[in-house]
Scaffold this active site. Sequence first.
Site, PDB file in Angstrom:
ATOM      1  N   SER A  66      -5.714   3.409  -1.558  1.00 13.94           N
ATOM      2  CA  SER A  66      -7.354   4.221  -2.914  1.00 13.94           C
ATOM      3  C   SER A  66      -6.957   4.678  -4.420  1.00 13.94           C
ATOM      4  O   SER A  66      -7.691   4.125  -4.608  1.00 13.94           O
ATOM      5  CB  SER A  66      -7.506   5.189  -1.886  1.00 13.94           C
ATOM      6  N   HIS A  81      -9.357  -2.084  -0.054  1.00 15.12           N
ATOM      7  CA  HIS A  81      -9.296  -1.203   0.186  1.00 15.12           C
ATOM      8  C   HIS A  81     -10.685  -0.881   1.557  1.00 15.12           C
ATOM      9  O   HIS A  81     -11.876  -1.584   0.089  1.00 15.12           O
ATOM     10  CB  HIS A  81      -9.284  -0.431  -1.096  1.00 15.12           C
ATOM     11  N   GLU A 125     -12.719  -3.473  -1.913  1.00 18.61           N
ATOM     12  CA  GLU A 125     -12.425  -3.519  -3.498  1.00 18.61           C
ATOM     13  C   GLU A 125     -11.426  -4.438  -3.285  1.00 18.61           C
ATOM     14  O   GLU A 125     -10.192  -3.786  -2.607  1.00 18.61           O
ATOM     15  CB  GLU A 125     -11.677  -1.960  -4.061  1.00 18.61           C
ATOM     16  N   ASN A 144     -12.028   5.023  -6.863  1.00 19.61           N
ATOM     17  CA  ASN A 144     -12.000   6.303  -6.993  1.00 19.61           C
ATOM     18  C   ASN A 144     -11.735   6.929  -8.388  1.00 19.61           C
ATOM     19  O   ASN A 144     -11.110   8.140  -8.919  1.00 19.61           O
ATOM     20  CB  ASN A 144     -10.681   6.691  -6.077  1.00 19.61           C
TER      21      ASN A 144
END
Length: 287
Positions: free
Chosen positions: A120, A141, A153, A191
Site C-alpha cells: 500500500s 494494489h 491501483e 494512501n
Amino acid sequence: MAEIQTVGVVGAGTMGSGIAHVFARAGFRVLLCDVEQCFLGRAITQIRTNLGREAAKGKLPEAEIEPTLARIQPTLDREELAGADIAVEAASERFEVKAELFRSLDRILPEAAILATNTSSISITKLAAQTHRPKQVIGMHFFNPVPVMTLVEVVRGLATGDETFATVHALAVKLGKTPVEVNDAPGFVSNRVLMPLINEAAFAVMEGVATPEAVDQVFKLGMNHPMGPLTLADFIGLDVCVDILRVLQEGFGDPKYRPCPLLVRLVDAGWLGRKSGRGFYTYEKQA
Ligand code: CAA
C-alpha cells in the site's frame, strides 16, 4: 501479452485471501502460500464464508462455491510457485520482509513471470531492484474487502515495462475490477490522500475537537463516505495506518505526515482496530 493461468498469492492474511478469492472466482488456478498452516486454514474459511455471502446475494450460483475453492491450492512450500505465471505478494507491510520475498520469488518463478506486489505504500522501484527482472515488477494494489471494492491501483515502478503493465491492467479487468494507472511515489495516490485524512481525524479527537463518533458522523452524513475516517482506520488496522504514515513521512521528508501521537499510543497499547477487538471503537468479536 503474457497469458496468465496460474497465480501465486504470497501471504494469506485478509488481503491475500481476498486476492485469492477474486482470482479463483474469475477462473484462475491459485497457489496460496504462507508460512503457517493456521494462516492458510483461516484464509480458506474466510474465502468460503465470503463466497457463501455472494451466493446468498444471488451473485454466484451455490454450485460454484466448491469448484471455486478447489481452484485454490494452499501451500507452505514457496518452491511450488515455480508453477505460477504471476505472483501477487501480500505479505506484511515491511520493506525487509518484502525485499527477501522478492529475491526468493525472482529465483523460484519462471523467467517470464511477473512479480506483483499489493503493497500500500512501499516503493515498487526499490522492490524491483531486488530482482533480476525489474521490467516485470509492478504494483497491483487491491482494497479491502477485496471481493467488494472495484479499484485496483496499478503502480508502475521506474523500470516497469509496457508489456507488464498491459498484462496486469488486462488481468484486473478480467477480475471485474477497474484498474487505475499511477506512478510510483510514497503511498501512490490512495494512501497519500487517505492517510492524511485519517491522521487529521485522529488529531481532531486528540485535541478534543470532537469525539470519534462525531468525526465519523461528519464524514458519513456530510460527505457520504460509507465509513467515517476513524471507523475506516480501525477497519484498515491502526498499525497499518501508522506504518504507512511513516513511509510517507520518510519518503517525502515532510513532517506534515508525522503520525498523530494518539494513533501511535493506541498501537502501543495493542489497540489495533477491528482485528484486535479495540481501536477507536470496541468490537464484540474479532473480525
Ligand atoms: N466479501 C464479500 N462480500 C462482502 C464482504 C466480503 N468480505 N464484505 C461485505 N461484502 C458485501 C456484502 O455482502 C454486501 O453486498 P450487497 O451490496 O450485494 O448487499 C456489500 O458488500 C455491503 O456490505 P454490508 O451491507 O454488509 O455492509 P456495508 O453496507 O456497511 O458495507 C463495506 C461494508 C463494503 C465495507 C463499506 O462499509 C465500505 O465500502 N467501506 C469502506 C471500505 C474502504 O474504504 N476500503 C478501502 C480501505 S483502504 C485499503 O484497503 C487499502 C490500503 O492500502 C490501506
